[in-house]
Enzyme design. Structure first.
Site, mmCIF file in Angstrom:
data_model
loop_
_atom_site.group_PDB
_atom_site.id
_atom_site.type_symbol
_atom_site.label_atom_id
_atom_site.label_comp_id
_atom_site.label_asym_id
_atom_site.label_seq_id
_atom_site.Cartn_x
_atom_site.Cartn_y
_atom_site.Cartn_z
ATOM 1 C CG HIS A 50 -8.338 13.521 -6.688
ATOM 2 N ND1 HIS A 50 -8.347 11.913 -6.278
ATOM 3 C CD2 HIS A 50 -9.081 14.075 -6.128
ATOM 4 C CE1 HIS A 50 -9.044 12.709 -5.007
ATOM 5 N NE2 HIS A 50 -9.638 13.729 -4.924
ATOM 6 C CG ASP B 15 -5.557 8.898 -11.195
ATOM 7 O OD1 ASP B 15 -6.172 8.734 -10.478
ATOM 8 O OD2 ASP B 15 -6.480 9.430 -11.768
ATOM 9 C CG ASP C 219 -1.930 1.295 1.519
ATOM 10 O OD1 ASP C 219 -3.290 0.947 0.871
ATOM 11 O OD2 ASP C 219 -1.290 2.004 1.930
ATOM 12 C CD GLU D 47 -4.550 4.623 -0.719
ATOM 13 O OE1 GLU D 47 -4.935 5.130 0.203
ATOM 14 O OE2 GLU D 47 -5.706 4.212 -1.941
#
Length: 245
Positions: free
Chosen positions: A133, A137, A120, A163
Site C-alpha cells: 500500500h 500511495d 481511474d 484511485e
C-alpha cells in the site's frame, strides 16, 4: 482591521503605518491639551509624545502584529487542510462538490459551459497487492502530480475516492474537455511512477454540461457511466457523454 493590513501590505509596512498613526494621534492629543491648558504648544511636550508613542507602538504593536500574522498563517493552513486531500495534495471531494455545484448553477443561469473529467487508475489493486500500500500511495501522489501538469491553471483536480480523480473544467467546450482528457491519459501512461518506476494507465469518462440536466448529480452520473464504459471496453481509453439521451 490589522489582519487586513497584514494580508495586504505585509508585516514591515503594516508596523510602520501603525507606529506613524500612533505618533500622529499622540502628537495631536498632546498639542490639543497644551493649547487648552497653556494656550500654546510646547516643543518638549511634542517631543515626549513622539518618543513615547513611537516606542510603545513599536514594541507592543510589533508583538500584536506578529501574533496576528501567525494567526493568519494558521487560518490559511487550516483552510488549506480543510479543502485538500492529505495523501495526494489534490482538492478533496467536499471542496470539489462545492465548486462544481456553483459551476452548475452558473451554467444553468448564464449558459456558461463546463465539463467533468472522471478518471481511474487501471488495475490499481494489483499494485497494492504486488508492491504494498505504501507503493500504491506513492503512485497515487504522482498520478495527481502528472495529471495536474496537463490541466489549465483554473481547472480543479480533486480526489474523488480511492484511485479515482475528477476534474472540473470551467468554461470548457467539447474539444477542450477531450484535449484535457487526452493530456491526462497520455501524461500518466508515459510516466514512471513511484520508487518502483511503475507504468500505470487510466480510464477516463468525460461529461459535458447540458441545460436539460436537473442537477449536478445527473452530470456526475453521466461521467461515471462514461468511465464504466471505458473500463468495460478495454481500459486506457476515453469515453464521453456530450448530449442528453
Amino acid at each position: 482591521m490589522l489582519l487586513s493590513l497584514l494580508r495586504r501590505y505585509g508585516y514591515g509596512p503594516s508596523l510602520a503605518g501603525l507606529v506613524l498613526a500612533s505618533v500622529l494621534l499622540s502628537v495631536l492629543i498632546t498639542a490639543g491639551v497644551n493649547l487648552l491648558i497653556d494656550g500654546y504648544v510646547g516643543r518638549t511636550g511634542l517631543l515626549i509624545a513622539t518618543v513615547v508613542a513611537g516606542t510603545v507602538s513599536l514594541l507592543f504593536g510589533g508583538v500584536q502584529l506578529r501574533l496576528l500574522h501567525r494567526l493568519g498563517q494558521a487560518r490559511d493552513e487550516l483552510h488549506r487542510l480543510s479543502i485538500t486531500d492529505e495523501l495526494t495534495g489534490a482538492y478533496n471531494r467536499r471542496h470539489f462538490l462545492v465548486q462544481a455545484t456553483y459551476a452548475f448553477a452558473q451554467a444553468k443561469a448564464h449558459g456558461e459551459p463546463f465539463a467533468l473529467v472522471l478518471f481511474d487508475a487501471d488495475d490499481f489493486k494489483k499494485i497494492n497487492d504486488t508492491y504494498g500500500h505504501l507503493a500504491g500511495d506513492r503512485v497515487l501522489r504522482q498520478v495527481a502530480e502528472v495529471a495536474r501538469v496537463g490541466l489549465r491553471s483554473n481547472d480543479l483536480l480533486a480526489r474523488w475516492g480511492g484511485e479515482e480523480f475528477i476534474v472540473l473544467l470551467p468554461g470548457a467546450r467539447l474539444e477542450e474537455a477531450l484535449g484535457a482528457a487526452r493530456r491526462v491519459q497520455e501524461g500518466i501512461a508515459h510516466a514512471s511512477l513511484g520508487a518502483e518506476e511503475l507504468r500505470v494507465t487510466v480510464s477516463i469518462g468525460v461529461a459535458m454540461f447540458q441545460p436539460t440536466l436537473p442537477g449536478l448529480d445527473d452530470l456526475l452520473s453521466q461521467a461515471d457511466d462514461a468511465l464504466y464504459r471505458a473500463k468495460a471496453e478495454g481500459k486506457n481509453r476515453i469515453e464521453m457523454v456530450s448530449a442528453a439521451p
